[in-house]
Design an enzyme around this catalytic site. Structure first.
Site, PDB file in Angstrom:
ATOM      1  N   ASP A 291       0.826  -1.204   0.000  1.00  0.00           N
ATOM      2  CA  ASP A 291       0.000   0.000   0.000  1.00  0.00           C
ATOM      3  C   ASP A 291       0.868   1.265   0.000  1.00  0.00           C
ATOM      4  O   ASP A 291       1.955   1.277   0.571  1.00  0.00           O
ATOM      5  CB  ASP A 291      -0.894  -0.027   1.248  1.00  0.00           C
ATOM      6  CG  ASP A 291      -2.101   0.871   1.102  1.00  0.00           C
ATOM      7  OD1 ASP A 291      -2.326   1.409   0.012  1.00  0.00           O
ATOM      8  OD2 ASP A 291      -2.820   1.039   2.103  1.00  0.00           O
ATOM      9  N   GLY A 292       0.337   2.312  -0.624  1.00  0.00           N
ATOM     10  CA  GLY A 292       1.000   3.615  -0.553  1.00  0.00           C
ATOM     11  C   GLY A 292       1.669   4.075  -1.837  1.00  0.00           C
ATOM     12  O   GLY A 292       2.362   5.102  -1.845  1.00  0.00           O
TER      13      GLY A 292
ATOM     14  N   ARG B 227       0.275   7.584  -2.746  1.00  0.00           N
ATOM     15  CA  ARG B 227       0.780   8.646  -1.864  1.00  0.00           C
ATOM     16  C   ARG B 227       2.257   8.916  -2.107  1.00  0.00           C
ATOM     17  O   ARG B 227       2.712  10.052  -2.075  1.00  0.00           O
ATOM     18  CB  ARG B 227       0.556   8.254  -0.387  1.00  0.00           C
ATOM     19  CG  ARG B 227      -0.818   8.624   0.112  1.00  0.00           C
ATOM     20  CD  ARG B 227      -1.169   7.883   1.359  1.00  0.00           C
ATOM     21  NE  ARG B 227      -1.543   6.509   1.060  1.00  0.00           N
ATOM     22  CZ  ARG B 227      -1.822   5.592   1.985  1.00  0.00           C
ATOM     23  NH1 ARG B 227      -1.747   5.909   3.261  1.00  0.00           N
ATOM     24  NH2 ARG B 227      -2.180   4.389   1.640  1.00  0.00           N
ATOM     25  N   TRP B 228       2.998   7.866  -2.395  1.00  0.00           N
ATOM     26  CA  TRP B 228       4.436   8.039  -2.686  1.00  0.00           C
ATOM     27  C   TRP B 228       4.590   8.956  -3.898  1.00  0.00           C
ATOM     28  O   TRP B 228       5.393   9.892  -3.879  1.00  0.00           O
ATOM     29  CB  TRP B 228       5.066   6.673  -2.946  1.00  0.00           C
ATOM     30  CG  TRP B 228       6.547   6.714  -3.179  1.00  0.00           C
ATOM     31  CD1 TRP B 228       7.536   6.577  -2.249  1.00  0.00           C
ATOM     32  CD2 TRP B 228       7.212   6.920  -4.436  1.00  0.00           C
ATOM     33  NE1 TRP B 228       8.771   6.684  -2.843  1.00  0.00           N
ATOM     34  CE2 TRP B 228       8.593   6.892  -4.184  1.00  0.00           C
ATOM     35  CE3 TRP B 228       6.775   7.126  -5.744  1.00  0.00           C
ATOM     36  CZ2 TRP B 228       9.548   7.064  -5.200  1.00  0.00           C
ATOM     37  CZ3 TRP B 228       7.722   7.295  -6.748  1.00  0.00           C
ATOM     38  CH2 TRP B 228       9.083   7.260  -6.468  1.00  0.00           C
TER      39      TRP B 228
ATOM     40  N   SER C 104      -7.151  -6.079  -5.964  1.00  0.00           N
ATOM     41  CA  SER C 104      -8.274  -6.700  -5.251  1.00  0.00           C
ATOM     42  C   SER C 104      -9.543  -6.605  -6.097  1.00  0.00           C
ATOM     43  O   SER C 104      -9.632  -5.795  -7.030  1.00  0.00           O
ATOM     44  CB  SER C 104      -8.499  -6.005  -3.906  1.00  0.00           C
ATOM     45  OG  SER C 104      -9.107  -4.746  -4.113  1.00  0.00           O
TER      46      SER C 104
ATOM     47  N   ASN D  96     -10.620  -3.164  -6.297  1.00  0.00           N
ATOM     48  CA  ASN D  96      -9.810  -2.174  -7.035  1.00  0.00           C
ATOM     49  C   ASN D  96     -10.416  -1.783  -8.393  1.00  0.00           C
ATOM     50  O   ASN D  96     -10.019  -0.788  -8.991  1.00  0.00           O
ATOM     51  CB  ASN D  96      -8.370  -2.661  -7.248  1.00  0.00           C
ATOM     52  CG  ASN D  96      -7.513  -2.598  -5.999  1.00  0.00           C
ATOM     53  OD1 ASN D  96      -6.575  -3.374  -5.831  1.00  0.00           O
ATOM     54  ND2 ASN D  96      -7.826  -1.671  -5.095  1.00  0.00           N
ATOM     55  N   TRP D  97     -11.414  -2.566  -8.870  1.00  0.00           N
ATOM     56  CA  TRP D  97     -12.069  -2.178 -10.135  1.00  0.00           C
ATOM     57  C   TRP D  97     -12.771  -0.830  -9.976  1.00  0.00           C
ATOM     58  O   TRP D  97     -13.078  -0.170 -10.967  1.00  0.00           O
ATOM     59  CB  TRP D  97     -13.095  -3.229 -10.568  1.00  0.00           C
ATOM     60  CG  TRP D  97     -12.509  -4.560 -10.918  1.00  0.00           C
ATOM     61  CD1 TRP D  97     -12.599  -5.703 -10.179  1.00  0.00           C
ATOM     62  CD2 TRP D  97     -11.738  -4.907 -12.078  1.00  0.00           C
ATOM     63  NE1 TRP D  97     -11.931  -6.734 -10.801  1.00  0.00           N
ATOM     64  CE2 TRP D  97     -11.402  -6.267 -11.972  1.00  0.00           C
ATOM     65  CE3 TRP D  97     -11.291  -4.188 -13.196  1.00  0.00           C
ATOM     66  CZ2 TRP D  97     -10.635  -6.941 -12.929  1.00  0.00           C
ATOM     67  CZ3 TRP D  97     -10.540  -4.860 -14.159  1.00  0.00           C
ATOM     68  CH2 TRP D  97     -10.219  -6.211 -14.019  1.00  0.00           C
TER      69      TRP D  97
ATOM     70  N   ARG E 210       2.108  -5.005   5.991  1.00  0.00           N
ATOM     71  CA  ARG E 210       1.325  -3.990   5.289  1.00  0.00           C
ATOM     72  C   ARG E 210       2.055  -2.653   5.404  1.00  0.00           C
ATOM     73  O   ARG E 210       2.415  -2.224   6.503  1.00  0.00           O
ATOM     74  CB  ARG E 210      -0.078  -3.854   5.873  1.00  0.00           C
ATOM     75  CG  ARG E 210      -0.858  -2.789   5.098  1.00  0.00           C
ATOM     76  CD  ARG E 210      -2.346  -2.813   5.329  1.00  0.00           C
ATOM     77  NE  ARG E 210      -2.961  -1.900   4.370  1.00  0.00           N
ATOM     78  CZ  ARG E 210      -4.186  -1.985   3.905  1.00  0.00           C
ATOM     79  NH1 ARG E 210      -4.964  -2.953   4.296  1.00  0.00           N
ATOM     80  NH2 ARG E 210      -4.640  -1.103   3.028  1.00  0.00           N
TER      81      ARG E 210
HETATM   82  C1  FPP Z   1      -1.695   0.051  -3.627  1.00  0.00           C
HETATM   83  O1  FPP Z   1      -1.245   1.380  -3.571  1.00  0.00           O
HETATM   84  C2  FPP Z   1      -1.102  -0.657  -4.772  1.00  0.00           C
HETATM   85  C3  FPP Z   1      -1.783  -1.270  -5.783  1.00  0.00           C
HETATM   86  C4  FPP Z   1      -3.253  -1.317  -5.854  1.00  0.00           C
HETATM   87  C5  FPP Z   1      -1.076  -1.921  -6.911  1.00  0.00           C
HETATM   88  C6  FPP Z   1       0.115  -2.726  -6.521  1.00  0.00           C
HETATM   89  C7  FPP Z   1       0.703  -3.376  -7.706  1.00  0.00           C
HETATM   90  C8  FPP Z   1       2.017  -3.431  -7.967  1.00  0.00           C
HETATM   91  C9  FPP Z   1       3.053  -2.866  -7.091  1.00  0.00           C
HETATM   92  C10 FPP Z   1       2.466  -4.111  -9.218  1.00  0.00           C
HETATM   93  C11 FPP Z   1       2.727  -5.604  -9.001  1.00  0.00           C
HETATM   94  C12 FPP Z   1       3.061  -6.226 -10.314  1.00  0.00           C
HETATM   95  C13 FPP Z   1       3.121  -7.551 -10.587  1.00  0.00           C
HETATM   96  C14 FPP Z   1       3.298  -8.032 -11.968  1.00  0.00           C
HETATM   97  C15 FPP Z   1       3.015  -8.572  -9.562  1.00  0.00           C
HETATM   98  P1  FPP Z   1      -2.326   2.545  -3.680  1.00  0.00           P
HETATM   99  O2  FPP Z   1      -2.505   2.947  -5.086  1.00  0.00           O
HETATM  100  O3  FPP Z   1      -3.583   2.101  -2.992  1.00  0.00           O
HETATM  101  O4  FPP Z   1      -1.646   3.702  -2.860  1.00  0.00           O
HETATM  102  P2  FPP Z   1      -2.409   4.856  -2.060  1.00  0.00           P
HETATM  103  O5  FPP Z   1      -3.139   4.175  -0.946  1.00  0.00           O
HETATM  104  O6  FPP Z   1      -1.294   5.726  -1.596  1.00  0.00           O
HETATM  105  O7  FPP Z   1      -3.332   5.534  -3.031  1.00  0.00           O
END
Ligand code: FPP
Length: 249
Positions: free
Chosen positions: A29-30, A33-34, A74, A77-78, A197
């Site tokens: 997660d993150g 934000r990163w 997830s 996430n859609w 997490r």
């Molecule tokens: C959550 O951060 C991250 C995701 C929903 C995507 C994670 C996927 C990858 C790192 C790619 C993996 C690739 C393969 C091929 C296995 P967020 O967008 O929810 O961050 P936020 O909470 O800061 O908005």
């Protein structure tokens, strides 16, 4: 806690090789934000997230953690903006195509879990190919949860078992934990010992609900793209201090 100022190629000496988790699961997660903190679009965070995941996989291999599972997408996430969803689907496909040869060379056994039928066809093809090409590998077991939801996984297991009962293949009395686990996507993979997490959220967000009944949970405020070997070292050191009782005294 002191952290060794080395490249951490090998298992840090303060960690016990005998008390390593056999399976680590990560909620990455993150990323968004990163990217925001850097003044960049969210997709750059996801790209950096792939680099962090790749290094963690290699680190597990270097340090002797035999299984890693990552929550990539997830069922919820859609609900993200369609441009971000499309970017992620294309990113997964591109990464798989790019990394498959190296994973084969490094003896990685990759498996995707989730409702794979709901993914775009071109991604499905790469997923099928990567699983087929690495199915006999005996190195690290790398599982990617994509279009995955823990509740949905449990419901599909219930439906499969109900169908067996209806057909007369099993009696309801025969339903037990062992039989149930055979119908989960993760069949054959040990339950995670440790869930990591990132980004400070104290939730499991529909991830491996059945499998994490006794997992140790480690939450760090570090955002996923910044989760490196030093951070993994801290997570493992914390894990090794935990007293796992599995409900006993
Ligand atoms: C959550 O951060 C991250 C995701 C929903 C995507 C994670 C996927 C990858 C790192 C790619 C993996 C690739 C393969 C091929 C296995 P967020 O967008 O929810 O961050 P936020 O909470 O800061 O908005």
């Amino acid at each position: 806690m002191s952290v060794e100022p080395v490249t951490l190629q090998k298992l840090p000496t303060d960690l016990s090789v005998n008390r390593l988790p056999k399976h680590v699961a990560v909620i990455m997660d993150g990323n968004g934000r990163w990217a925001k903190n850097q003044g960049k679009p969210r997709i750059i965070g996801h790209q950096k997230g792939v680099d962090a995941l790749k290094d963690l996989l290699r680190c597990c291999k270097d340090w002797g953690v035999p299984a890693l599972t990552a929550y990539a997408f997830s069922t919820e996430n859609w609900g993200r903006p369609s441009t971000e969803v499309q970017f992620l689907m294309t990113l997964f496909e591109r990464v798989l195509r790019r990394e498959l040869e190296e994973m084969k060379e490094e003896n990685v056994k990759i498996r995707f879990v989730g409702n794979l039928a709901g993914l775009p066809d071109s991604l499905r093809q790469e997923i099928d190919r990567s699983m087929e090409d690495t199915k006999n590998n005996l190195g690290i077991q790398f599982t990617v949860a994509t279009n995955y939801g823990g509740r949905q996984e449990i419901i599909q297991a219930c439906k499969a078992i109900a169908a067996q009962v209806k057909q007369g293949d099993i009696e309801p009395e025969q339903i037990n934990e062992e039989l149930f686990e055979q119908h989960l996507y993760t069949h054959g993979i040990p339950n995670p010992d440790l869930l990591i997490r990132t980004s400070g959220e104290m939730r499991i967000s529909n991830f491996l609900l059945w499998q994490m009944a006794y997992s140790e949970i480690y939450v760090t405020p570090t955002l996923w793209p910044d989760f490196d070997r030093v951070e993994f070292h801290k997570a493992l050191a914390t894990y090794q201090q935990r007293d796992r009782r599995f409900g006993k005294v």
